[in-house]
Design a protein around this motif. Sequence first.
Motif, PDB file in Angstrom:
ATOM      1  N   THR A  70       0.878  -1.168   0.000  1.00  0.00           N
ATOM      2  CA  THR A  70       0.000   0.000   0.000  1.00  0.00           C
ATOM      3  C   THR A  70       0.915   1.216   0.000  1.00  0.00           C
ATOM      4  N   PRO A  71       1.254   1.719  -1.202  1.00  0.00           N
ATOM      5  CA  PRO A  71       2.209   2.833  -1.279  1.00  0.00           C
ATOM      6  C   PRO A  71       1.589   4.123  -0.752  1.00  0.00           C
ATOM      7  N   GLU A  72       2.264   4.746   0.194  1.00  0.00           N
ATOM      8  CA  GLU A  72       1.744   5.956   0.826  1.00  0.00           C
ATOM      9  C   GLU A  72       2.358   7.228   0.263  1.00  0.00           C
ATOM     10  N   LYS A  73       3.278   7.081  -0.690  1.00  0.00           N
ATOM     11  CA  LYS A  73       3.889   8.264  -1.294  1.00  0.00           C
ATOM     12  C   LYS A  73       3.940   8.091  -2.803  1.00  0.00           C
ATOM     13  N   ALA A  74       3.756   9.197  -3.514  1.00  0.00           N
ATOM     14  CA  ALA A  74       3.791   9.175  -4.981  1.00  0.00           C
ATOM     15  C   ALA A  74       5.229   9.302  -5.465  1.00  0.00           C
ATOM     16  N   GLY A  75       5.488   8.810  -6.684  1.00  0.00           N
ATOM     17  CA  GLY A  75       6.808   8.914  -7.277  1.00  0.00           C
ATOM     18  C   GLY A  75       7.184   7.643  -8.006  1.00  0.00           C
ATOM     19  N   SER A  76       8.439   7.563  -8.424  1.00  0.00           N
ATOM     20  CA  SER A  76       8.979   6.380  -9.102  1.00  0.00           C
ATOM     21  C   SER A  76       9.946   5.692  -8.159  1.00  0.00           C
ATOM     22  N   PHE A  77       9.763   4.383  -7.999  1.00  0.00           N
ATOM     23  CA  PHE A  77      10.549   3.628  -7.040  1.00  0.00           C
ATOM     24  C   PHE A  77      11.118   2.380  -7.706  1.00  0.00           C
ATOM     25  N   THR A  78      12.400   2.153  -7.490  1.00  0.00           N
ATOM     26  CA  THR A  78      13.101   1.035  -8.124  1.00  0.00           C
ATOM     27  C   THR A  78      12.984  -0.234  -7.289  1.00  0.00           C
ATOM     28  N   PHE A  79      12.802  -1.361  -7.993  1.00  0.00           N
ATOM     29  CA  PHE A  79      12.951  -2.664  -7.363  1.00  0.00           C
ATOM     30  C   PHE A  79      14.029  -3.406  -8.131  1.00  0.00           C
ATOM     31  N   PHE A  80      14.680  -4.368  -7.485  1.00  0.00           N
ATOM     32  CA  PHE A  80      15.785  -5.070  -8.148  1.00  0.00           C
ATOM     33  C   PHE A  80      15.957  -6.464  -7.562  1.00  0.00           C
ATOM     34  N   CYS A  81      16.698  -7.291  -8.302  1.00  0.00           N
ATOM     35  CA  CYS A  81      17.033  -8.636  -7.853  1.00  0.00           C
ATOM     36  C   CYS A  81      18.242  -8.536  -6.925  1.00  0.00           C
ATOM     37  N   ASP A  82      18.125  -9.152  -5.750  1.00  0.00           N
ATOM     38  CA  ASP A  82      19.255  -9.146  -4.823  1.00  0.00           C
ATOM     39  C   ASP A  82      19.818 -10.554  -4.580  1.00  0.00           C
ATOM     40  N   VAL A  83      19.522 -11.473  -5.510  1.00  0.00           N
ATOM     41  CA  VAL A  83      20.109 -12.815  -5.493  1.00  0.00           C
ATOM     42  C   VAL A  83      20.921 -12.948  -6.781  1.00  0.00           C
ATOM     43  N   PHE A  84      22.230 -13.063  -6.664  1.00  0.00           N
ATOM     44  CA  PHE A  84      23.093 -13.078  -7.847  1.00  0.00           C
ATOM     45  C   PHE A  84      22.677 -14.185  -8.805  1.00  0.00           C
ATOM     46  N   CYS A  85      22.452 -13.812 -10.070  1.00  0.00           N
ATOM     47  CA  CYS A  85      21.990 -14.781 -11.070  1.00  0.00           C
ATOM     48  C   CYS A  85      22.896 -14.816 -12.300  1.00  0.00           C
TER      49      CYS A  85
END
Length: 103
Positions: A73-88
Amino acid sequence: LVVGAARLAGQSPAEVRISARKFEYHPVKVTVKRNQLVVLVLTSEDRIHGFKMPDFGLRADIVPGQETRVPLTPEKAGSFTFFCDVFCGDGHEDMDGTIVVEG
């Protein structure tokens, strides 16, 4: 608790499906609304990947053959990055995406 509160208000959470495979997410950009409960449904097409979104304190493993459900439930507007944190493998450092929160 949040899911129960949303249901009491007559609001079903929207599901956003994101798949992972070496070295990409699909879709790479997702748009949601501020203060609206969504459930990120994460799947892997090839191996274990990670999902990390520091701006919202989210972290999950994505395991092949399983759905990983992450409420947001995002409480702030904007652009937010997600990423993989398991080396592949080589290319891992470019495995990321964006969630755009409108409103």
